[in-house]
Design a protein around this motif. Structure first.
Motif, PDB file in Angstrom:
ATOM      1  N   GLU A  78      -2.389   5.736   0.674  1.00  0.00           N
ATOM      2  CA  GLU A  78      -3.326   4.348   1.184  1.00  0.00           C
ATOM      3  C   GLU A  78      -3.426   3.484   2.578  1.00  0.00           C
ATOM      4  O   GLU A  78      -5.172   3.381   3.423  1.00  0.00           O
ATOM      5  CB  GLU A  78      -3.632   3.161   0.367  1.00  0.00           C
ATOM      6  CG  GLU A  78      -3.476   3.686  -1.216  1.00  0.00           C
ATOM      7  CD  GLU A  78      -3.295   2.749  -2.138  1.00  0.00           C
ATOM      8  OE1 GLU A  78      -3.653   2.747  -3.526  1.00  0.00           O
ATOM      9  OE2 GLU A  78      -2.215   1.783  -2.272  1.00  0.00           O
ATOM     10  N   ARG A 115      -5.450   6.299   4.815  1.00  0.00           N
ATOM     11  CA  ARG A 115      -6.725   5.966   4.729  1.00  0.00           C
ATOM     12  C   ARG A 115      -7.662   4.913   5.629  1.00  0.00           C
ATOM     13  O   ARG A 115      -8.254   5.391   6.115  1.00  0.00           O
ATOM     14  CB  ARG A 115      -7.300   6.051   3.654  1.00  0.00           C
ATOM     15  CG  ARG A 115      -9.354   5.842   3.409  1.00  0.00           C
ATOM     16  CD  ARG A 115      -9.173   6.103   1.827  1.00  0.00           C
ATOM     17  NE  ARG A 115      -9.058   4.716   1.261  1.00  0.00           N
ATOM     18  CZ  ARG A 115      -8.215   4.243   0.145  1.00  0.00           C
ATOM     19  NH1 ARG A 115      -8.546   5.733  -0.556  1.00  0.00           N
ATOM     20  NH2 ARG A 115      -8.044   3.206   0.058  1.00  0.00           N
ATOM     21  N   PRO A 133       0.646  -1.037  -0.189  1.00  0.00           N
ATOM     22  CA  PRO A 133      -0.465   0.136  -0.375  1.00  0.00           C
ATOM     23  C   PRO A 133       0.703   1.250  -0.104  1.00  0.00           C
ATOM     24  O   PRO A 133       2.241   1.091   0.643  1.00  0.00           O
ATOM     25  CB  PRO A 133      -0.857   0.280   1.342  1.00  0.00           C
ATOM     26  CG  PRO A 133      -0.045  -1.539   2.462  1.00  0.00           C
ATOM     27  CD  PRO A 133       1.290  -1.671   1.049  1.00  0.00           C
ATOM     28  N   THR A 189      -8.024  -2.617  -2.779  1.00  0.00           N
ATOM     29  CA  THR A 189      -7.139  -1.231  -3.289  1.00  0.00           C
ATOM     30  C   THR A 189      -5.395  -1.733  -3.613  1.00  0.00           C
ATOM     31  O   THR A 189      -5.038  -1.420  -4.635  1.00  0.00           O
ATOM     32  CB  THR A 189      -6.676  -0.231  -2.318  1.00  0.00           C
ATOM     33  OG1 THR A 189      -7.761   0.621  -1.656  1.00  0.00           O
ATOM     34  CG2 THR A 189      -5.873   0.228  -2.726  1.00  0.00           C
ATOM     35  N   CYS A 190      -5.439  -2.948  -2.675  1.00  0.00           N
ATOM     36  CA  CYS A 190      -3.893  -3.198  -2.982  1.00  0.00           C
ATOM     37  C   CYS A 190      -3.251  -5.117  -3.709  1.00  0.00           C
ATOM     38  O   CYS A 190      -3.310  -4.703  -4.326  1.00  0.00           O
ATOM     39  CB  CYS A 190      -3.023  -3.350  -2.283  1.00  0.00           C
ATOM     40  SG  CYS A 190      -2.676  -1.864  -0.790  1.00  0.00           S
TER      41      CYS A 190
END
Length: 122
Positions: free
Chosen positions: A52, A55, A48, A76-77
């Protein structure tokens, strides 16, 4: 004896282990990657980025968002399999999300066992 037709979901399932050529492509594109072995197969993540992870950390400390924080970081990752395939894995074995989130936070540098030393007087 006739063979059972494959369902659409079964055809979309990722392999138990990510092939070496796919791993090489992922490393070339993302640098260091994390491979997590789950009960349904390997999953790969990129590290990340700072924003990110920030967050994620904010979500963990927000009562209304805490339950989704780990899965949001994963989404996300993740770089393999696709999100649709990973969602299928989560639908089949929901605990995979916790396994991956814990591994991903360690990969990002979070270390609950970090060596600590207090210096100075109180």
């Amino acid at each position: 004896m006739s063979e059972k037709p494959k369902t659409e979901n079964a055809a979309a399932r990722p392999p138990k282990e990510i092939p070496a050529d796919v791993i090489a492509k992922l490393e070339a594109e993302h640098g260091e990657i994390l491979l997590v072995k789950t009960v349904l197969g390997q999953v790969a993540f990129r590290n990340p980025r700072r924003a990110e992870y920030k967050r994620f950390h904010q979500e963990v400390h927000n009562d209304k968002r805490r339950a989704d924080a780990g899965e949001n970081l994963i989404r996300t990752c993740i770089v393999f399999p696709s999100l649709a395939e990973f969602d299928d894995m989560l639908d089949r074995k929901a605990g995979i999300g916790s396994t991956c989130a814990n591994a991903l936070t360690e990969f990002a540098g979070s270390d609950g066992d970090a060596e600590q030393k207090k210096v100075g007087t109180a």
